[in-house]
Design a protein around this motif. Sequence first.
Motif, PDB file in Angstrom:
ATOM      1  N   VAL A   1      46.175   7.293  19.124  1.00  0.00           N
ATOM      2  CA  VAL A   1      46.828   6.128  19.547  1.00  0.00           C
ATOM      3  C   VAL A   1      46.311   5.069  19.109  1.00  0.00           C
ATOM      4  CG1 VAL A   1      48.063   7.310  21.492  1.00  0.00           C
ATOM      5  CG2 VAL A   1      45.882   5.828  21.942  1.00  0.00           C
TER       6      VAL A   1
ATOM      7  N   GLU B   1      40.416   9.421  19.442  1.00  0.00           N
ATOM      8  CA  GLU B   1      40.424  10.606  20.153  1.00  0.00           C
ATOM      9  C   GLU B   1      41.762  11.024  20.689  1.00  0.00           C
ATOM     10  OE1 GLU B   1      39.774  12.428  24.520  1.00  0.00           O
ATOM     11  OE2 GLU B   1      38.172  10.579  23.805  1.00  0.00           O
ATOM     12  N   LEU B   2      42.446   9.930  21.176  1.00  0.00           N
ATOM     13  CA  LEU B   2      43.926  10.266  21.733  1.00  0.00           C
ATOM     14  C   LEU B   2      45.061  10.187  20.478  1.00  0.00           C
ATOM     15  CD1 LEU B   2      43.741   8.151  24.790  1.00  0.00           C
ATOM     16  CD2 LEU B   2      43.499  10.749  24.617  1.00  0.00           C
TER      17      LEU B   2
ATOM     18  N   GLN C   1      46.640   0.675  28.378  1.00  0.00           N
ATOM     19  CA  GLN C   1      46.589   1.704  29.444  1.00  0.00           C
ATOM     20  C   GLN C   1      45.391   1.455  30.507  1.00  0.00           C
ATOM     21  OE1 GLN C   1      48.320   5.341  29.930  1.00  0.00           O
ATOM     22  NE2 GLN C   1      49.755   3.605  29.289  1.00  0.00           N
TER      23      GLN C   1
ATOM     24  N   SER D   1      36.764   6.777  30.968  1.00  0.00           N
ATOM     25  CA  SER D   1      36.017   6.715  29.459  1.00  0.00           C
ATOM     26  C   SER D   1      35.426   5.478  29.437  1.00  0.00           C
ATOM     27  CB  SER D   1      36.867   7.145  28.442  1.00  0.00           C
ATOM     28  OG  SER D   1      37.385   8.450  28.618  1.00  0.00           O
TER      29      SER D   1
ATOM     30  N   HIS E   1      42.001   8.989  32.159  1.00  0.00           N
ATOM     31  CA  HIS E   1      41.163   9.452  31.208  1.00  0.00           C
ATOM     32  C   HIS E   1      40.563   8.275  30.653  1.00  0.00           C
ATOM     33  CE1 HIS E   1      38.907  11.660  28.006  1.00  0.00           C
ATOM     34  NE2 HIS E   1      39.820  10.762  26.984  1.00  0.00           N
ATOM     35  N   ILE E   2      41.446   7.172  30.112  1.00  0.00           N
ATOM     36  CA  ILE E   2      40.991   5.877  29.755  1.00  0.00           C
ATOM     37  C   ILE E   2      40.180   5.164  30.391  1.00  0.00           C
ATOM     38  CG2 ILE E   2      41.772   3.725  28.435  1.00  0.00           C
ATOM     39  CD1 ILE E   2      44.417   5.507  27.446  1.00  0.00           C
TER      40      ILE E   2
ATOM     41  N   VAL F   1      45.490   1.679  24.132  1.00  0.00           N
ATOM     42  CA  VAL F   1      44.341   2.151  24.781  1.00  0.00           C
ATOM     43  C   VAL F   1      44.249   0.857  25.681  1.00  0.00           C
ATOM     44  CG1 VAL F   1      42.017   2.649  24.937  1.00  0.00           C
ATOM     45  CG2 VAL F   1      43.121   3.833  23.497  1.00  0.00           C
TER      46      VAL F   1
ATOM     47  N   GLU G   1      47.489  11.083  34.007  1.00  0.00           N
ATOM     48  CA  GLU G   1      46.013  11.947  33.426  1.00  0.00           C
ATOM     49  C   GLU G   1      45.647  10.680  32.264  1.00  0.00           C
ATOM     50  OE1 GLU G   1      45.246  16.337  31.240  1.00  0.00           O
ATOM     51  OE2 GLU G   1      47.189  15.710  32.277  1.00  0.00           O
ATOM     52  N   ARG G   2      46.764  10.613  31.391  1.00  0.00           N
ATOM     53  CA  ARG G   2      45.917   9.741  30.292  1.00  0.00           C
ATOM     54  C   ARG G   2      45.234   8.654  30.668  1.00  0.00           C
ATOM     55  NH1 ARG G   2      48.501   8.869  24.350  1.00  0.00           N
ATOM     56  NH2 ARG G   2      47.955  11.142  24.182  1.00  0.00           N
TER      57      ARG G   2
ATOM     58  N   ILE H   1      38.166   6.009  21.755  1.00  0.00           N
ATOM     59  CA  ILE H   1      39.031   6.546  22.517  1.00  0.00           C
ATOM     60  C   ILE H   1      40.253   6.739  21.986  1.00  0.00           C
ATOM     61  CG2 ILE H   1      40.044   6.301  24.964  1.00  0.00           C
ATOM     62  CD1 ILE H   1      37.843   4.852  26.014  1.00  0.00           C
ATOM     63  N   ALA H   2      40.848   5.404  21.235  1.00  0.00           N
ATOM     64  CA  ALA H   2      41.946   5.603  20.643  1.00  0.00           C
ATOM     65  C   ALA H   2      42.100   6.625  19.506  1.00  0.00           C
ATOM     66  CB  ALA H   2      41.974   4.242  19.707  1.00  0.00           C
TER      67      ALA H   2
END
Length: 269
Positions: A200, A197-198, A208, A183, A179-180, A205, A175-176, A194-195
């Motif tokens: 991390v 948002e998550l 991943q 995005s 999403h990355i 990011v 899932e993650r 994105i980082a």
Amino acid sequence: MTTRAERNRLIVDNLPLVGFLAAELSARATHVPREELAAAGALALVSAADAFDPGLGVPFGAYARRRILGSFADEMRAMDWASRGIRRRIKETIAVRDTLAAALGRTPTVAEIASTMGVDAAAVSESLADADRAVVALDEPMALSLASDLPLPDEAAALSERREVMMRALDALPERMQHIVRSVYFEDRPVKEIAEELGVSHSAVSQQRSEGLRLLRDALDRYFAEEPGVVPLPTSKVSESARDAYFTRIAASGGRRLANVFLKNAAAL
């Protein structure tokens, strides 16, 4: 070698190929002007026609396509504002920032990063600003995968199948990771955003994203293997069990052929 008339015919007949490939790539790499790609591609087409030898048994379209895409890669490298030195400085600064963040449990200040690196705060601020606008390095694995996979106009059926497999493989990512990848490559969102948002690090990011692309490549390589039954070597770095679970999810999402390819090959490991 081709005659002058044959050479000119090859150029005229394949000019639409240059426009097609330039349009496809510029739609994905929006920072690259389409006109500059087309100009570079046209020169590559002429060069390909001059060097083409029909006796080699390679269709001119495939030969020219490789030369055109090579010229696109050269053009994109020329447009890349970040030198190797700048990229190294960015990488070092981000690494120190992420290490401090892990140790402190918070985002370090510019002064803290500068003190750790033994440089002034202005240099750190500049590196962090550069990181925010840095484009993907062209020597990174998969950086030109979209360009190298661009289809010829008469490859619609094969393209449709490839896109279907790609989307099912994307949907099957963890899932993650999914999403990355979505995005970054479908929504054009900055890695920094994105980082945040998550919750991390920037590097997490990026890792991943890269691993997601490698898994997608493994899925495509397995489905479109040149020799049925021969399992291509993986490019992803996940464990064998995690990769098998990923392929099982892909198999469960599609039709009989998808299931046969992935489950049969998984059993062969």
